[in-house]
Design a protein around this motif. Structure first.
Motif, PDB file in Angstrom:
ATOM      1  N   ARG A   1       0.938  -1.186  -0.131  1.00  0.00           N
ATOM      2  CA  ARG A   1      -0.037  -0.071  -0.008  1.00  0.00           C
ATOM      3  C   ARG A   1       1.087   1.251   0.125  1.00  0.00           C
ATOM      4  O   ARG A   1       0.381   2.261  -0.620  1.00  0.00           O
ATOM      5  CB  ARG A   1      -0.994  -0.063   1.297  1.00  0.00           C
ATOM      6  CG  ARG A   1      -2.011   1.248   1.177  1.00  0.00           C
ATOM      7  CD  ARG A   1      -2.959   0.971   2.177  1.00  0.00           C
ATOM      8  NE  ARG A   1      -4.057  -0.078   2.036  1.00  0.00           N
ATOM      9  CZ  ARG A   1      -4.329  -1.261   2.558  1.00  0.00           C
ATOM     10  NH1 ARG A   1      -3.662  -1.386   3.772  1.00  0.00           N
ATOM     11  NH2 ARG A   1      -5.041  -1.809   2.297  1.00  0.00           N
TER      12      ARG A   1
ATOM     13  N   THR B   1       2.613   1.305  -3.630  1.00  0.00           N
ATOM     14  CA  THR B   1       2.102   1.994  -4.588  1.00  0.00           C
ATOM     15  C   THR B   1       1.293   3.244  -4.674  1.00  0.00           C
ATOM     16  O   THR B   1       0.678   3.711  -5.618  1.00  0.00           O
ATOM     17  CB  THR B   1       1.101   0.722  -4.927  1.00  0.00           C
ATOM     18  OG1 THR B   1       0.287   0.730  -3.519  1.00  0.00           O
ATOM     19  CG2 THR B   1       1.653  -0.439  -5.192  1.00  0.00           C
ATOM     20  N   LEU B   2       1.521   3.926  -3.267  1.00  0.00           N
ATOM     21  CA  LEU B   2       0.805   5.308  -3.236  1.00  0.00           C
ATOM     22  C   LEU B   2       1.211   6.209  -4.338  1.00  0.00           C
ATOM     23  O   LEU B   2       0.532   6.875  -4.952  1.00  0.00           O
ATOM     24  CB  LEU B   2       1.463   5.671  -1.730  1.00  0.00           C
ATOM     25  CG  LEU B   2       0.582   6.986  -1.444  1.00  0.00           C
ATOM     26  CD1 LEU B   2      -0.866   6.641  -1.054  1.00  0.00           C
ATOM     27  CD2 LEU B   2       1.140   7.669  -0.275  1.00  0.00           C
ATOM     28  N   PRO B   3       2.594   6.463  -4.984  1.00  0.00           N
ATOM     29  CA  PRO B   3       2.815   7.351  -5.860  1.00  0.00           C
ATOM     30  C   PRO B   3       2.099   6.938  -7.175  1.00  0.00           C
ATOM     31  O   PRO B   3       1.555   7.863  -7.985  1.00  0.00           O
ATOM     32  CB  PRO B   3       4.423   7.442  -6.084  1.00  0.00           C
ATOM     33  CG  PRO B   3       4.890   6.916  -4.830  1.00  0.00           C
ATOM     34  CD  PRO B   3       3.876   5.911  -4.209  1.00  0.00           C
TER      35      PRO B   3
ATOM     36  N   ARG C   1      -0.592   5.178  -7.536  1.00  0.00           N
ATOM     37  CA  ARG C   1      -1.906   5.532  -7.311  1.00  0.00           C
ATOM     38  C   ARG C   1      -2.533   6.944  -7.390  1.00  0.00           C
ATOM     39  O   ARG C   1      -3.581   7.426  -7.913  1.00  0.00           O
ATOM     40  CB  ARG C   1      -2.588   4.869  -6.017  1.00  0.00           C
ATOM     41  CG  ARG C   1      -2.692   3.150  -6.021  1.00  0.00           C
ATOM     42  CD  ARG C   1      -3.296   2.762  -4.679  1.00  0.00           C
ATOM     43  NE  ARG C   1      -2.201   2.931  -3.700  1.00  0.00           N
ATOM     44  CZ  ARG C   1      -2.618   3.076  -2.079  1.00  0.00           C
ATOM     45  NH1 ARG C   1      -3.636   3.366  -2.135  1.00  0.00           N
ATOM     46  NH2 ARG C   1      -1.647   3.386  -1.491  1.00  0.00           N
ATOM     47  N   TYR C   2      -1.502   7.768  -6.861  1.00  0.00           N
ATOM     48  CA  TYR C   2      -1.598   9.153  -6.923  1.00  0.00           C
ATOM     49  C   TYR C   2      -1.765   9.594  -8.554  1.00  0.00           C
ATOM     50  O   TYR C   2      -2.554  10.309  -8.827  1.00  0.00           O
ATOM     51  CB  TYR C   2      -0.481   9.785  -6.363  1.00  0.00           C
ATOM     52  CG  TYR C   2      -0.518  11.450  -6.392  1.00  0.00           C
ATOM     53  CD1 TYR C   2      -1.674  12.007  -5.886  1.00  0.00           C
ATOM     54  CD2 TYR C   2       0.226  12.164  -7.267  1.00  0.00           C
ATOM     55  CE1 TYR C   2      -1.761  13.471  -5.861  1.00  0.00           C
ATOM     56  CE2 TYR C   2       0.249  13.469  -7.259  1.00  0.00           C
ATOM     57  CZ  TYR C   2      -0.931  14.336  -6.629  1.00  0.00           C
ATOM     58  OH  TYR C   2      -0.704  15.713  -6.858  1.00  0.00           O
ATOM     59  N   VAL C   3      -0.894   9.198  -9.354  1.00  0.00           N
ATOM     60  CA  VAL C   3      -0.724   9.309 -10.891  1.00  0.00           C
ATOM     61  C   VAL C   3      -1.763   9.118 -11.517  1.00  0.00           C
ATOM     62  O   VAL C   3      -2.479   9.692 -12.211  1.00  0.00           O
ATOM     63  CB  VAL C   3       0.420   9.063 -11.189  1.00  0.00           C
ATOM     64  CG1 VAL C   3       0.444   8.953 -12.786  1.00  0.00           C
ATOM     65  CG2 VAL C   3       1.755   9.588 -10.726  1.00  0.00           C
ATOM     66  N   GLN C   4      -2.438   7.923 -10.959  1.00  0.00           N
ATOM     67  CA  GLN C   4      -3.627   7.238 -11.711  1.00  0.00           C
ATOM     68  C   GLN C   4      -4.820   8.122 -11.435  1.00  0.00           C
ATOM     69  O   GLN C   4      -5.737   8.471 -12.179  1.00  0.00           O
ATOM     70  CB  GLN C   4      -3.925   5.702 -11.205  1.00  0.00           C
ATOM     71  CG  GLN C   4      -4.989   5.058 -11.904  1.00  0.00           C
ATOM     72  CD  GLN C   4      -5.516   3.939 -11.259  1.00  0.00           C
ATOM     73  OE1 GLN C   4      -5.358   3.552 -10.038  1.00  0.00           O
ATOM     74  NE2 GLN C   4      -6.316   3.042 -12.024  1.00  0.00           N
ATOM     75  N   GLY C   5      -4.837   8.543 -10.067  1.00  0.00           N
ATOM     76  CA  GLY C   5      -6.069   9.481  -9.763  1.00  0.00           C
ATOM     77  C   GLY C   5      -6.048  10.896 -10.366  1.00  0.00           C
ATOM     78  O   GLY C   5      -6.980  11.401 -10.728  1.00  0.00           O
ATOM     79  N   LEU C   6      -4.817  11.502 -10.647  1.00  0.00           N
ATOM     80  CA  LEU C   6      -4.633  12.515 -11.697  1.00  0.00           C
ATOM     81  C   LEU C   6      -4.786  12.197 -13.077  1.00  0.00           C
ATOM     82  O   LEU C   6      -5.841  13.171 -13.720  1.00  0.00           O
ATOM     83  CB  LEU C   6      -3.122  13.318 -11.614  1.00  0.00           C
ATOM     84  CG  LEU C   6      -2.718  13.812 -10.306  1.00  0.00           C
ATOM     85  CD1 LEU C   6      -1.106  14.013 -10.350  1.00  0.00           C
ATOM     86  CD2 LEU C   6      -3.513  14.679  -9.985  1.00  0.00           C
TER      87      LEU C   6
END
Length: 176
Positions: A29, A32-34, A36-41
């Motif tokens: 978790r 993979t945070l960075p 997941r952040y890029v995927q959210g953007l």
């Protein structure tokens, strides 16, 4: 769609079953945070682009885009079409000193042809955008209470969505 991937679920499923304990999942978790952040953007950008692509050059859609940009309801920004003369064919320069050329046969009304630099009916606008004065107080950026910020945004939205070759005018009105 293909770009809607649950990164965390994919990372856990790629682990061997023996390593799927609480500590490893917590570590994944964090790792993979960075991503997941890029995927959210990316997902937010895709939603914005999808919203822009749903707006066509139709008057009601341009009005909707303008009203949505400023969170207005009840059509406070609206558009009215202007009838334009059909004399929009061009043939020669007025500076050439020749008489105006016309197309037609004997007995018919002549159809005069003008050049872009000649003054003739039809040089006006195709539609007017009516904007309330609480958004911009003047069409002159120096005199505008908001420094022309809202006016620039209105013009950029209209330029983005209007059909090619159409001219527009902005008219300010007092909204009560």
């Amino acid at each position: 769609m293909w770009y809607r991937v649950d990164i965390m679920k994919l990372a856990v499923q790629l682990l061997p079953p023996i390593l799927r304990c609480g500590f490893t999942v917590a570590l994944l978790r964090v790792l993979t945070l960075p991503l997941r952040y890029v995927q959210g953007l990316f997902a937010a950008y895709m939603a914005e682009v999808s919203g822009r692509l749903n707006i066509t050059a139709g008057v009601q859609y341009i009005e909707k885009a303008l009203n949505d940009a400023f969170y207005l309801t009840d059509g406070k920004i609206y558009i009215e079409s202007v009838m334009v003369s059909s004399n929009s064919e061009f043939f020669r320069l007025e500076a050439e000193g020749m008489d105006a050329q016309y197309i037609g046969t004997e007995g018919e009304a002549p159809f005069y042809m003008y050049h872009v630099t000649d003054t003739h009916p039809g040089d006006g606008v195709n539609f007017n955008v009516y904007v309330p004065t609480f958004l911009c107080t003047s069409l002159n950026v120096g005199e505008d209470k908001y420094g022309g910020e809202n006016l620039r945004r209105i013009r950029s939205l209209i330029d983005y969505y209007k059909p090619a070759g159409r001219k527009y005018g902005i008219i300010l009105y007092d909204y009560e």
